[in-house]
Design a protein around this motif. Sequence first.
Motif, PDB file in Angstrom:
ATOM      1  N   SER A   1       1.744  10.782   1.283  1.00 47.22           N
ATOM      2  CA  SER A   1       2.465  11.391   2.585  1.00 47.22           C
ATOM      3  C   SER A   1       2.278  10.452   3.677  1.00 47.22           C
ATOM      4  CB  SER A   1       2.077  12.585   3.088  1.00 47.22           C
ATOM      5  OG  SER A   1       0.745  12.384   3.696  1.00 47.22           O
ATOM      6  N   ALA A   2       3.440  10.227   4.345  1.00 44.17           N
ATOM      7  CA  ALA A   2       3.463   9.426   5.606  1.00 44.17           C
ATOM      8  C   ALA A   2       2.363   9.461   6.601  1.00 44.17           C
ATOM      9  CB  ALA A   2       4.835   9.701   6.606  1.00 44.17           C
TER      10      ALA A   2
ATOM     11  N   VAL B   1      -0.951  10.405   5.754  1.00 38.75           N
ATOM     12  CA  VAL B   1      -1.897   9.595   5.355  1.00 38.75           C
ATOM     13  C   VAL B   1      -1.834   8.074   5.349  1.00 38.75           C
ATOM     14  CG1 VAL B   1      -3.145   9.123   3.332  1.00 38.75           C
ATOM     15  CG2 VAL B   1      -2.810  11.316   3.832  1.00 38.75           C
ATOM     16  N   TYR B   2      -0.626   7.596   5.339  1.00 37.20           N
ATOM     17  CA  TYR B   2      -0.603   6.332   5.262  1.00 37.20           C
ATOM     18  C   TYR B   2      -0.682   5.773   6.977  1.00 37.20           C
ATOM     19  CZ  TYR B   2       1.800   1.861   4.098  1.00 37.20           C
ATOM     20  OH  TYR B   2       2.195   0.615   3.888  1.00 37.20           O
ATOM     21  N   GLN B   3       0.037   6.709   7.594  1.00 37.70           N
ATOM     22  CA  GLN B   3      -0.042   6.258   9.272  1.00 37.70           C
ATOM     23  C   GLN B   3      -1.796   6.156   9.508  1.00 37.70           C
ATOM     24  OE1 GLN B   3       2.854   7.649  11.376  1.00 37.70           O
ATOM     25  NE2 GLN B   3       2.255   6.416  13.102  1.00 37.70           N
TER      26      GLN B   3
ATOM     27  N   TYR C   1      -2.045   7.173  -7.413  1.00 39.18           N
ATOM     28  CA  TYR C   1      -2.084   7.335  -5.906  1.00 39.18           C
ATOM     29  C   TYR C   1      -2.455   6.285  -5.266  1.00 39.18           C
ATOM     30  CZ  TYR C   1      -2.766   9.983  -1.796  1.00 39.18           C
ATOM     31  OH  TYR C   1      -2.343  10.412  -0.414  1.00 39.18           O
TER      32      TYR C   1
ATOM     33  N   LEU D   1      -0.622   3.854  -2.516  1.00 41.31           N
ATOM     34  CA  LEU D   1      -0.934   3.676  -1.004  1.00 41.31           C
ATOM     35  C   LEU D   1      -1.114   2.322  -0.767  1.00 41.31           C
ATOM     36  CD1 LEU D   1      -2.024   5.542   1.125  1.00 41.31           C
ATOM     37  CD2 LEU D   1      -4.287   5.245   0.331  1.00 41.31           C
TER      38      LEU D   1
ATOM     39  N   ALA E   1       0.342  -1.437  11.087  1.00 40.46           N
ATOM     40  CA  ALA E   1      -0.095  -0.350  11.835  1.00 40.46           C
ATOM     41  C   ALA E   1       0.298   0.954  10.779  1.00 40.46           C
ATOM     42  CB  ALA E   1       0.538  -0.215  12.963  1.00 40.46           C
ATOM     43  N   GLY E   2       1.180   0.740   9.862  1.00 42.32           N
ATOM     44  CA  GLY E   2       1.582   2.120   9.076  1.00 42.32           C
ATOM     45  C   GLY E   2       2.525   2.744   9.430  1.00 42.32           C
ATOM     46  N   ARG E   3       3.455   2.110  10.343  1.00 50.08           N
ATOM     47  CA  ARG E   3       4.713   2.895  10.869  1.00 50.08           C
ATOM     48  C   ARG E   3       5.604   2.492   9.795  1.00 50.08           C
ATOM     49  NH1 ARG E   3       2.307   1.537  16.177  1.00 50.08           N
ATOM     50  NH2 ARG E   3       3.279  -0.592  16.004  1.00 50.08           N
TER      51      ARG E   3
ATOM     52  N   ARG F   1       6.764   1.364   5.887  1.00 48.55           N
ATOM     53  CA  ARG F   1       6.374   1.317   4.584  1.00 48.55           C
ATOM     54  C   ARG F   1       7.028   0.317   3.854  1.00 48.55           C
ATOM     55  NH1 ARG F   1       3.886   6.416   1.373  1.00 48.55           N
ATOM     56  NH2 ARG F   1       4.838   7.710   3.098  1.00 48.55           N
TER      57      ARG F   1
END
Lengths: 134, 47
Positions: free
Chosen positions: A83-84, A86-88, B6, B10, B39-41, B43
Motif C-alpha cells: 500500500s502507498a 507502507v511505501y511512504q 511482496y 516494495l 522519499a516514497g512520494r 512510486r
Amino acid sequence: MLEKYGPKYIIGTIEGEKAATITRNAGHLSQVPYAEASAWQPAYRSPYYTDSHKKFKVALRTFFDQVVIPEARENDKEGDYPSADVYQKSGEFGLLASRIGPGAWLKGRNLPGGVKAEEFDYFHELIAHEEMVL
Amino acid sequence: MGYPGYCDGLACGMVIGLPPLLHFGKLELQKRFVPDILAGRKRYHYI
C-alpha cells in the motif's frame, strides 16, 4: 503466532514457570548459533561490521517487524501491491534511500539507525538488502 | 521476510532502475525526480 492469538486464548500461567520458548520481539537478532551470520552474535567480531552497522540492522529489523510484516501477511494471500502508506513510511524511514547505496544523493536524508550520510557504506547497503529478503 | 512477491513489490523496481539515472542522467532530470522517489512520494514501477 503467539503474538497474534495469545492475548485472546492465554488465560494464565503456571506459577514459577520459566518460558521454554524464545519470544521474538521486534528487533530481535537470533542468538541460535548459525541461524544468522555469526557477526551479530555477542561473542564474535567481524572485521567488516562496526557498531554503526549493528544499530542500522536492529533499527531496520524493528521497522520490518512492526510495519511491513503485518501487511505482507495479508497482501501475500491476495497478491496485492504494497500500500502507498507502507511505501511512504519506508521512504521517510530511509529504507528506500539506503538500498541505492552510498553517494551524493544521500546528503541531507534521514537514514535508519542514525547513520550519517558520510559514513554510509556499501556494507550498510548490504545489510539493507539482507534485511529485506531474510 | 518469507514473502518474496511482496518484497519485490516494495521498491525493487526503483533499486534496479534508479542508479542509471543517478550515475548517468542529466542534473535537471535528477532534481526533478530523485527527491520524490527516495522519499516514497512517487512510486517507480517496472512492468
